[in-house]
Structures are given as C-alpha cells and as structure tokens.
Design an enzyme around this catalytic site. Structure first.
Site, mmCIF file in Angstrom:
data_model
loop_
_atom_site.group_PDB
_atom_site.id
_atom_site.type_symbol
_atom_site.label_atom_id
_atom_site.label_comp_id
_atom_site.label_asym_id
_atom_site.label_seq_id
_atom_site.Cartn_x
_atom_site.Cartn_y
_atom_site.Cartn_z
ATOM 1 N N ILE A 1 68.243 34.629 61.143
ATOM 2 C CA ILE A 1 69.125 35.809 61.143
ATOM 3 C C ILE A 1 69.846 35.832 59.801
ATOM 4 O O ILE A 1 70.530 34.862 59.455
ATOM 5 C CB ILE A 1 70.204 35.701 62.268
ATOM 6 C CG1 ILE A 1 69.565 35.535 63.655
ATOM 7 C CG2 ILE A 1 71.176 36.881 62.238
ATOM 8 C CD1 ILE A 1 68.847 36.739 64.200
ATOM 9 N N HIS A 2 69.671 36.876 59.032
ATOM 10 C CA HIS A 2 70.411 36.915 57.762
ATOM 11 C C HIS A 2 70.824 38.318 57.316
ATOM 12 O O HIS A 2 71.499 38.467 56.312
ATOM 13 C CB HIS A 2 69.588 36.266 56.646
ATOM 14 C CG HIS A 2 68.463 37.133 56.151
ATOM 15 N ND1 HIS A 2 67.266 37.224 56.809
ATOM 16 C CD2 HIS A 2 68.378 37.963 55.094
ATOM 17 C CE1 HIS A 2 66.486 38.081 56.163
ATOM 18 N NE2 HIS A 2 67.126 38.543 55.122
ATOM 19 N N ARG A 3 70.425 39.376 58.061
ATOM 20 C CA ARG A 3 70.775 40.737 57.628
ATOM 21 C C ARG A 3 72.286 40.921 57.688
ATOM 22 O O ARG A 3 72.913 40.526 58.708
ATOM 23 C CB ARG A 3 70.166 41.783 58.568
ATOM 24 C CG ARG A 3 68.700 41.778 58.625
ATOM 25 C CD ARG A 3 68.096 42.708 57.616
ATOM 26 N NE ARG A 3 66.688 42.387 57.503
ATOM 27 C CZ ARG A 3 65.940 42.621 56.444
ATOM 28 N NH1 ARG A 3 66.473 43.212 55.384
ATOM 29 N NH2 ARG A 3 64.684 42.296 56.417
ATOM 30 N N ARG B 1 73.878 32.889 53.449
ATOM 31 C CA ARG B 1 74.774 33.996 53.858
ATOM 32 C C ARG B 1 75.265 33.762 55.291
ATOM 33 O O ARG B 1 76.457 33.852 55.590
ATOM 34 C CB ARG B 1 74.009 35.316 53.801
ATOM 35 C CG ARG B 1 74.639 36.420 54.635
ATOM 36 C CD ARG B 1 73.671 37.549 54.893
ATOM 37 N NE ARG B 1 73.424 38.335 53.710
ATOM 38 C CZ ARG B 1 74.313 39.161 53.151
ATOM 39 N NH1 ARG B 1 75.503 39.312 53.688
ATOM 40 N NH2 ARG B 1 74.019 39.841 52.080
#
Ligand code: UD1
Length: 366
Positions: free
Chosen positions: A218-220, A251
């Site tokens: 998950i990085h959006r 992030r």
C-alpha cells in the site's frame, strides 16, 4: 550503492535517452534496454533520483543488471511542484551540456520523472516516445493521472499495453503513432520469474509450515495520507485473519507512525523486484494499491484485491481476478478465497513488448 557513471556529456552520441527515476521504471527500462541493444540501437538512461533509497533504487539497478545509467540527477523528494520542478531543471541542464541532443526521449509510465522529462523534451523539440501510453483511471485527483495525460499529449509515439489504451487515446484525439505492443512488465515477469523463485524464502520460512499468506503493498497517497483511511486498511487486513506479508514503502512507513499494526501483519522492508516475484509465487492472494502488482498477480494467477475505487488495468477485473474494494467492505478470509468466474487468459500481449518497441524505434530512427 555506488555505480560507475558512464559519462556521455562529451560525446553526445546517444540517439535514445531514457529517463527513469522510480522503482517500477527500472524494471520496465531493464527489459526495453536489452531489446534496444539487441537491435543495435544506442540508448542510455538518465536516473532522475526520484527514488534514492538503496532498497528502491540501487538494489533494482543492480539486480536487473542495468549498466547504461549515465547520470543520477539526485532530484530526491519534495512536494509534487518542488520535485517535478527540480527534475525539470536538472534534466534541462543535463541536456544543455550534451554536444548533440538525443534523437528521442523514451519515458515510462506516469511518475513525476515521466512528466518532468516529457515537458523538458517537448520544449527542446525532442521526439518523445511513451511506454504504457493511454492508461487512464479517469480520476484527476491522482498525481499519476495528471502525469500520464500530459505525457501522452506531449508524446509523438505511444506504446500501449492493450487495445483499451488505444481507445482511451482516441477519445482524446490522439491517433498518430499509437501501437499496441503489449506490456513490458509482462516481458520482465516472464524473463525473471524463474530466477526469482528462491527469493523472499527467508520471509516465507518465518511463517508456520505450509501456511497460506497474503502479499500486500500500500503506498498511494489516497490510502496513506489520511490517517482514518490507513486505520481502515489496517483493520481490514486484521479481518482477513491470515498472515499478511507487507513490504512497506518509505512513504507508508512514515505515515504508519504510532498506528497499532495487527498481529497477523508482518511488516517488511521494501522488497527487491526478485523478492516480490518470489513472494508472489508462494502467496495465496494479493491486497494492494499498486498498478504493477495488479498485473503481476494476474499473470501469477492469484486473486487480487485492489484497495482503490478505480484501476487503469481494467482487463484484470474480468471474472473477478482483480476486485476493486473499499477497506471497510473486506469482511474476512472468504474475500481472498473467492474464485474467479472466468478462465484465466493471457492479458497484455505475449512477453514481446520490448522487442516490438525496439523494432518500431529502429524504423523511426532510420
Ligand atoms: C512514485 C510514483 C508512483 C509509483 C511509485 C513506485 C509519482 C507521482 N508517484 O510514488 O506512481 O507507483 O513511485 O514506488 O511519481 N521516499 C523515500 N525514499 C525514496 C523515495 C521516496 O523515503 O527513495 C519517501 C519520501 O518521503 C517521499 C515519499 O517516499 O516524499 C514519496 O516518494 P515519491 O517518489 O514522491 O512518490 P512514491 O510514493 O514513491
């Protein structure tokens, strides 16, 4: 890591300059560079430095055997405006120093590196070829959507991954050199999956013998930057009640902060490309918001749950191989054991996209 830069500033001999900077772009460029070389085309890579951590950059360059990086512009992180502007200045200054401009700029995907390179190249009158052209989420809140729309409109040559990309471009009035070559990530997947099988085993061996596990990334910004949304995602992963192997992007790591990570979730450092492919082969299902991993899950014939409200890779949704879900709608392990309702079929070409790109560029440059 250190790698020797081949300095071409003095000669300016490169007819194709590829501009890359973020993790997935090294994967795409690795297979395309090989194909260009095999066609006798002279190509070098400029690394914008968008990704700079060893785990996101150097490790990929080394593992994929990329040897044609001529310079790292060290643009680094920042706001979108700041990062994109710094990349534009650095790319512009780099090109100014060359005796001869490249005949063609090759750009990949939809990152800030892609749009920065396209804007600079277009203003210098350099022909731009875009790999992964025509993808659309139709969500302009995504930075990637803005980047890909601008890049497509500045590009002369559009290499699409599927017929859908061609249709999307046609809707925007782009119909010139638009070619469905298939997806270069499939080339990479097929090239490296054998070599990658043993990678990630140290992670799998920490699980109970024979245990099913979910591979997650998950990085959006839309998933990480709102603390409530991130908490919903953690709760959803807890409800899946299976071990979740989650290689964490920097992030996301910074946003996770003090959040309590559920006991079934194993946070890992960012995975190398081979580790990702290795883990993919052993996992039961994938939960992600990555574009690339949605396709890789499909090629590996694994169920994928995408925690987004839309995807650019719409073909993967057919028959439920990939499902778009809100974290709150994930209720339990059955979500990942749901069987697709249509048989698997080959999507995004046949693994020869890079060859087709090289052939097209050979004709273009001669
Ligand atoms: C970028 C791309 C995204 C792609 C992803 C692949 C854009 C707009 N987004 O997202 O499409 O899916 O790469 O990974 O270009 N950071 C580090 N070390 C690094 C790089 C980043 O710590 O080596 C941290 C920084 O705090 C940075 C944040 O991660 O601010 C985000 O990095 P950035 O390159 O801006 O975008 P990604 O989220 O990686």
């Amino acid at each position: 890591m250190f790698f020797e830069f081949l300095i071409i500033e003095e000669t300016g001999l490169s007819s194709i300059l590829s501009i890359v900077g973020a993790r997935p772009q090294f994967v795409k460029a690795a297979v395309v560079s090989r194909a260009l070389q095999q066609c006798g085309l002279d190509e070098h890579l400029v690394h914008t430095g968008q990704h700079y951590d060893e785990e996101l950059s150097g490790c990929f360059i080394e593992q994929l055997g990329i040897k044609n990086v001529v310079v790292n512009l060290a643009a680094g992180s920042g706001t979108h405006a700041n990062q994109t502007a710094r990349m534009m200045v650095a790319i512009g200054e780099y090109l100014d120093r060359l005796d001869t401009l490249p005949k063609l700029l090759l750009v990949y995907g939809d990152t800030n590196s892609t749009v920065a390179a396209s804007l600079v190249g277009a203003k210098l009158g350099i022909k731009i070829a875009h790999v992964e052209a025509g993808l659309r989420s139709y969500n302009r809140e995504m930075p990637e959507e803005v980047n890909r729309v601008i890049t497509d409109h500045l590009s002369k040559i559009h290499f699409c991954s599927s017929a859908n990309g061609i249709a999307n471009l046609a809707r925007e009035g782009i119909s010139g050199q638009v070619i469905n070559v298939g997806d270069v990530m499939l080339d990479a997947y097929l090239t490296f999956k054998g070599e990658a099988t043993a990678h990630g085993q140290h992670i799998v061996s920490d699980l109970a013998e024979g245990s099913s596990f979910i591979l997650s990334t998950i990085h959006r910004p839309s998933n990480t930057d709102d603390p409530n949304r991130l908490e919903q995602i953690l709760d959803a992963l807890a409800r899946l009640a299976l071990p979740v192997v989650w290689p964490v992007h920097p992030r996301t790591r910074s946003k996770l902060g003090e959040n309590i990570v559920p006991a079934n979730v194993m946070l890992q450092p960012p995975a190398s490309y081979f580790e990702m492919l290795g883990l993919l082969q052993h996992c039961t299902a994938v939960v992600t918001d990555s574009g690339g991993l949605q396709k890789e899950a499909y090629w590996a014939k694994k169920k994928c749950i995408t925690l987004r409200s839309e995807t650019e890779w719409v073909e993967t949704l057919d028959g439920g191989w990939n499902s778009l879900k809100e974290p709150r709608s994930l209720s339990g392990p059955n979500d990942v054991f749901e069987k697709p309702t249509t048989p698997w079929r080959q999507l995004y070409g046949n693994g020869k996209a890079s060859e087709r790109i090289a052939q097209a560029l050979l004709i273009e440059l001669n």
